[in-house]
Scaffold this motif. Structure first.
Motif, PDB file in Angstrom:
ATOM      1  N   ALA A  12       2.646  21.772   1.978  1.00 39.35           N
ATOM      2  CA  ALA A  12       3.220  22.378   3.169  1.00 39.35           C
ATOM      3  C   ALA A  12       3.442  21.255   4.169  1.00 39.35           C
ATOM      4  O   ALA A  12       2.612  20.991   5.020  1.00 39.35           O
ATOM      5  N   VAL A  13       4.557  20.535   4.038  1.00 41.23           N
ATOM      6  CA  VAL A  13       4.772  19.365   4.884  1.00 41.23           C
ATOM      7  C   VAL A  13       6.064  19.528   5.684  1.00 41.23           C
ATOM      8  O   VAL A  13       7.045  20.084   5.197  1.00 41.23           O
ATOM      9  N   ASP A  14       6.003  19.083   6.912  1.00 40.89           N
ATOM     10  CA  ASP A  14       7.192  19.105   7.760  1.00 40.89           C
ATOM     11  C   ASP A  14       7.870  17.746   7.609  1.00 40.89           C
ATOM     12  O   ASP A  14       7.517  16.774   8.273  1.00 40.89           O
ATOM     13  N   ILE A  15       8.843  17.702   6.737  1.00 41.91           N
ATOM     14  CA  ILE A  15       9.389  16.416   6.333  1.00 41.91           C
ATOM     15  C   ILE A  15      10.162  15.747   7.465  1.00 41.91           C
ATOM     16  O   ILE A  15      10.237  14.523   7.554  1.00 41.91           O
ATOM     17  N   GLU A  16      10.692  16.565   8.370  1.00 35.85           N
ATOM     18  CA  GLU A  16      11.426  15.988   9.496  1.00 35.85           C
ATOM     19  C   GLU A  16      10.489  15.159  10.384  1.00 35.85           C
ATOM     20  O   GLU A  16      10.821  14.050  10.783  1.00 35.85           O
ATOM     21  N   SER A  17       9.313  15.737  10.677  1.00 39.36           N
ATOM     22  CA  SER A  17       8.367  14.996  11.521  1.00 39.36           C
ATOM     23  C   SER A  17       7.872  13.751  10.804  1.00 39.36           C
ATOM     24  O   SER A  17       7.704  12.696  11.420  1.00 39.36           O
ATOM     25  N   VAL A  18       7.621  13.895   9.506  1.00 37.13           N
ATOM     26  CA  VAL A  18       7.158  12.736   8.747  1.00 37.13           C
ATOM     27  C   VAL A  18       8.231  11.648   8.773  1.00 37.13           C
ATOM     28  O   VAL A  18       7.938  10.465   8.969  1.00 37.13           O
TER      29      VAL A  18
ATOM     30  N   VAL B 138       0.856  -1.183   0.000  1.00 37.49           N
ATOM     31  CA  VAL B 138       0.000   0.000   0.000  1.00 37.49           C
ATOM     32  C   VAL B 138       0.892   1.233   0.000  1.00 37.49           C
ATOM     33  O   VAL B 138       1.660   1.453   0.939  1.00 37.49           O
ATOM     34  N   VAL B 139       0.844   1.994  -1.087  1.00 38.31           N
ATOM     35  CA  VAL B 139       1.523   3.288  -1.043  1.00 38.31           C
ATOM     36  C   VAL B 139       0.446   4.348  -0.839  1.00 38.31           C
ATOM     37  O   VAL B 139      -0.547   4.385  -1.549  1.00 38.31           O
ATOM     38  N   ALA B 140       0.630   5.149   0.193  1.00 34.34           N
ATOM     39  CA  ALA B 140      -0.373   6.154   0.529  1.00 34.34           C
ATOM     40  C   ALA B 140       0.134   7.503   0.051  1.00 34.34           C
ATOM     41  O   ALA B 140       1.321   7.811   0.185  1.00 34.34           O
ATOM     42  N   SER B 141      -0.768   8.291  -0.522  1.00 28.71           N
ATOM     43  CA  SER B 141      -0.295   9.580  -1.013  1.00 28.71           C
ATOM     44  C   SER B 141      -1.394  10.628  -0.987  1.00 28.71           C
ATOM     45  O   SER B 141      -2.578  10.318  -0.898  1.00 28.71           O
ATOM     46  N   ILE B 142      -0.943  11.868  -1.077  1.00 28.57           N
ATOM     47  CA  ILE B 142      -1.866  13.000  -1.054  1.00 28.57           C
ATOM     48  C   ILE B 142      -1.990  13.555  -2.459  1.00 28.57           C
ATOM     49  O   ILE B 142      -0.985  13.843  -3.107  1.00 28.57           O
ATOM     50  N   HIS B 143      -3.208  13.629  -2.932  1.00 23.71           N
ATOM     51  CA  HIS B 143      -3.439  14.223  -4.248  1.00 23.71           C
ATOM     52  C   HIS B 143      -4.393  15.405  -4.172  1.00 23.71           C
ATOM     53  O   HIS B 143      -4.715  16.011  -5.177  1.00 23.71           O
ATOM     54  N   SER B 144      -4.905  15.684  -2.972  1.00 23.09           N
ATOM     55  CA  SER B 144      -5.772  16.852  -2.847  1.00 23.09           C
ATOM     56  C   SER B 144      -5.633  17.419  -1.446  1.00 23.09           C
ATOM     57  O   SER B 144      -5.207  16.727  -0.520  1.00 23.09           O
ATOM     58  N   GLY B 145      -5.982  18.690  -1.302  1.00 25.72           N
ATOM     59  CA  GLY B 145      -5.843  19.345  -0.013  1.00 25.72           C
ATOM     60  C   GLY B 145      -4.384  19.543   0.361  1.00 25.72           C
ATOM     61  O   GLY B 145      -3.943  19.176   1.445  1.00 25.72           O
ATOM     62  N   PHE B 146      -3.619  20.139  -0.575  1.00 29.52           N
ATOM     63  CA  PHE B 146      -2.169  20.281  -0.384  1.00 29.52           C
ATOM     64  C   PHE B 146      -1.788  21.181   0.781  1.00 29.52           C
ATOM     65  O   PHE B 146      -0.659  21.169   1.228  1.00 29.52           O
ATOM     66  N   ARG B 147      -2.720  22.020   1.216  1.00 34.50           N
ATOM     67  CA  ARG B 147      -2.372  22.979   2.269  1.00 34.50           C
ATOM     68  C   ARG B 147      -2.972  22.565   3.603  1.00 34.50           C
ATOM     69  O   ARG B 147      -2.795  23.242   4.592  1.00 34.50           O
ATOM     70  N   LYS B 148      -3.771  21.479   3.576  1.00 33.56           N
ATOM     71  CA  LYS B 148      -4.547  21.191   4.774  1.00 33.56           C
ATOM     72  C   LYS B 148      -3.912  20.114   5.650  1.00 33.56           C
ATOM     73  O   LYS B 148      -3.993  18.935   5.336  1.00 33.56           O
ATOM     74  N   ASN B 149      -3.263  20.530   6.727  1.00 39.03           N
ATOM     75  CA  ASN B 149      -2.746  19.581   7.726  1.00 39.03           C
ATOM     76  C   ASN B 149      -1.999  18.411   7.119  1.00 39.03           C
ATOM     77  O   ASN B 149      -2.178  17.268   7.527  1.00 39.03           O
ATOM     78  N   VAL B 150      -1.175  18.692   6.145  1.00 40.68           N
ATOM     79  CA  VAL B 150      -0.562  17.605   5.400  1.00 40.68           C
ATOM     80  C   VAL B 150       0.275  16.694   6.312  1.00 40.68           C
ATOM     81  O   VAL B 150       0.165  15.474   6.254  1.00 40.68           O
ATOM     82  N   THR B 151       1.070  17.320   7.170  1.00 37.91           N
ATOM     83  CA  THR B 151       1.942  16.534   8.040  1.00 37.91           C
ATOM     84  C   THR B 151       1.108  15.601   8.930  1.00 37.91           C
ATOM     85  O   THR B 151       1.374  14.407   9.026  1.00 37.91           O
ATOM     86  N   ARG B 152       0.070  16.185   9.528  1.00 31.76           N
ATOM     87  CA  ARG B 152      -0.759  15.403  10.438  1.00 31.76           C
ATOM     88  C   ARG B 152      -1.441  14.242   9.691  1.00 31.76           C
ATOM     89  O   ARG B 152      -1.504  13.122  10.178  1.00 31.76           O
TER      90      ARG B 152
END
Ligand code: DGT
Ligand code: CA
Ligand code: CA
Ligand code: ZN
Length: 576
Positions: free
Chosen positions: A482-488, A439-453
């Motif tokens: 807008a993702v905090d890659i360190e936390s991810v 399973v690869v999970a990814s974001i394709h919508s809502g790029f600004r909305k709580n991405v990290t969380r």
């Protein structure tokens, strides 16, 4: 490369469409050229073979007129229609097509009404307000074009690595047809395998310098000769999008290694080497390593590094990031190689938005020598990309089962690229996810909305193997989430989820800096081609280049393992 001819003809057809549109034609013909270009880009087989077998007209999207032009190109290497269509269109106008948000129609109007011929002209008519005053434009549109120009400039006019590689391979092949050279190799940032390159550097070892340079300047596609002499040549080559500069340097055989080292760079690495040499009482140049007048090394790179007390350093590491110290201590990492990959963990089939059947994907994987391939079509909510409903997913899996029964040497894995929804939930229920191998999970919508969380929430789901293209950036001009890659990365390491290095050349996401961050936190990387069309699986080579630039070894990468060990969630071994 397999389909370079298809691509070349496709580029010619789109160029015709561009030219017609810039001249003000916007009808059915333009659309026909564009459609044919797209069809050719995606065509899994060599167009020359299709033509020889008389099957051109059987391809949907290629009509009689275009079929004739394709045949003409196959016979003569060009199309009269291309010359005719582009005649009288200022070259600079084609470049403008690369500006995000600026289409050929607008270029046409600005050309016809205001006589613009270049980017400089366009900038002028934006700043003096004349563009905004044109019918159908207005200040809002002019402003958005101005932003597009900024984006375009910021991306720089660097050449994407896939184009640069193809062009370099073609130039090297051309050089090999000319006067004999002992050695010939790309150098510069291309050899260091950066994600994009400023210009191409090619190095040759030969005694017949000026003849070789002459031959170089006759490479088809050369539009301008900037320099030519006995040891160097420099030209512009017009590519599908803008002009590329290619530099050729020629050195005597005994300096080959020193010159290759010097022209591979990077500058920072070379500066560091030079000061190291100086400390040792040596001098290093593109001709060799010298002690006083005596040459200590020069014929091979290995000799040159050895003369400085160093192990040979892979080009991808030559960025002055600590590699010289490691080379002195004999501690260089063994970087991952393409052949270490046992499979591809991210490909799309015709079930969603890919153009290859699962069977065709399987053949491509077998050709590459893979042991497994994870079919990861889009999940249900991504309707613009043909996301699969649960019922359709079952059909796709039945096809995978059918093929797995007959395939030898390749295991197709049941996978999905599952969207992370705006609330952090996944786009299939757990019953479905639990039945998947990957399973690869990814974001394709809502790029600004709580991405990290949302990403971290997705990683808590025990079925998730990897997060795909974790920053969402596109090299062609989208900034990314807008993702905090360190936390991810921290969460990924904690939950045993891999972060993807998406090898699609417009993504290369994670990039080299983020890859280094991720593995520094103990994270694992999965490499996937995100293949949609024929030939895309081979893009993995550019991902490997970036992985090597991030100093990744085989151990960092999930898909160097056998498929039964892919599920390394907290090292529990396979769940099935
Ligand atoms: P690019 O083309 O901007 O992507 O980057 P490079 O690294 O290919 O740079 P380029 O084409 O200017 O020069 C090729 C190599 O030649 C460079 O990596 C190192 C070497 N080189 C060029 N100029 C200098 C210099 O002034 N000093 C030193 N040490 N090396 C240089
Ligand atoms: Ca260069
Ligand atoms: Ca250069
Ligand atoms: Zn994908």
């Amino acid at each position: 490369m397999g389909n370079s001819r298809n691509r070349e003809i496709a580029a010619g057809l789109s160029r015709i469409a561009d030219a017609l549109e810039i001249k003000g034609d916007s009808g059915f013909k333009v659309m026909a050229y564009r459609r044919a270009a797209r069809v050719l880009e995606d065509l899994p087989e060599d167009i020359a073979r299709v033509a020889i077998e008389g099957r051109l007209r059987e391809i949907s999207g290629i009509g009689k007129g275009i079929a004739q032009k394709i045949e003409e190109h196959l016979d003569t290497g060009t199309m009269r229609k291309l010359l005719e269509a582009t005649a009288g269109v200022p070259e600079g106008l084609f470049d403008l097509l690369n500006i995000p948000g600026l289409g050929a129609r607008t270029i046409h109007i600005a050309y016809r009404e205001l006589g613009i011929r270049s980017l400089a002209d366009l900038r002028q008519v934006i700043s003096d307000g004349r563009l905004a005053s044109l019918p159908g434009l207005g200040p809002k549109k002019a402003e958005s074009i101005r932003n597009g120009i900024e984006l375009f400039e910021r991306a720089g006019r660097r050449i994407p690595i896939d184009r640069a590689t193809r062009l370099a391979e073609d130039v090297v092949a051309w050089m090999k047809q000319g006067p004999p050279a002992e050695r010939i190799s790309p150098a510069g940032s291309l050899r260091r395998r950066r994600e994009s390159v400023g210009d191409l550097d090619i190095l040759a070892a030969s005694d017949g310098g000026s003849e070789l340079v002459e031959h170089f300047t006759r490479y088809p596609g050369v539009t301008r000769i900037l320099a030519r002499g006995g040891t160097r040549g420099s030209v512009h080559i017009t590519g599908p999008e803008f002009e590329y500069q290619v530099d050729l340097r020629i050195v005597p055989k005994e300096s080959w290694g020193a010159a290759l080292q010097y022209f591979t760079g990077s500058k920072a690495h070379n500066v560091r080497l030079r000061s190291l040499a100086k400390d040792m009482g040596l001098k290093i140049s593109e001709y060799g390593v010298y002690r006083g007048e005596r040459r200590e090394a020069g014929a091979t790179e290995e000799d040159c590094y050895r003369a400085l007390g160093l192990d040979w350093i892979p080009p991808e590491m030559r960025e002055d990031r600590g590699e010289i110290r490691l080379a002195r201590e004999g501690d260089l990492p063994r970087l991952i190689e393409e052949k270490d990959l046992r499979g591809d963990l991210h490909v799309h089939s015709v079930f969603s938005d890919g153009s290859l059947t699962i069977e065709e994907l399987a053949s491509a994987a077998l050709r590459r020598g893979y042991e497994y391939l994870a079919i990861c079509d889009h999940s249900q909510s991504v309707d613009y990309a043909g996301g699969l409903s649960p019922a359709r997913l079952l059909e796709q899996q039945a096809e995978i089962d059918r093929l797995n029964r007959k395939l030898k040497g390749l295991r197709l894995l049941k996978g999905a690229e599952v969207d992370i929804l705006s609330d952090g939930k996944l786009d299939y229920p757990d019953e479905i996810l639990g039945g998947l191998d990957v399973v690869v999970a990814s974001i394709h919508s809502g790029f600004r909305k709580n991405v990290t969380r949302r990403m971290i929430a997705a990683m808590r789901n025990p079925h998730v193997t990897a997060i795909a293209h974790p920053t969402g950036r596109l090299l062609s001009g989208r900034e990314g989430y807008a993702v905090d890659i360190e936390s991810v990365a921290e969460a990924a390491a904690e939950f045993g989820v891999a972060l993807e290095l998406n090898a699609c050349v417009d993504r290369l996401d994670l990039d080299e800096n983020n890859l280094r961050r991720a593995v520094a936190r103990g994270g694992r990387i999965s490499i996937g081609s995100d293949s949609h069309h024929s030939g895309d699986m081979d893009m993995i080579r550019f991902g490997i280049g970036i992985a090597r630039r991030a100093w990744l070894t085989k151990e960092h990468v999930l898909n160097t393992r056998p498929w039964k060990n892919l599920h390394g969630r907290r090292e529990q071994g396979p769940s099935r």
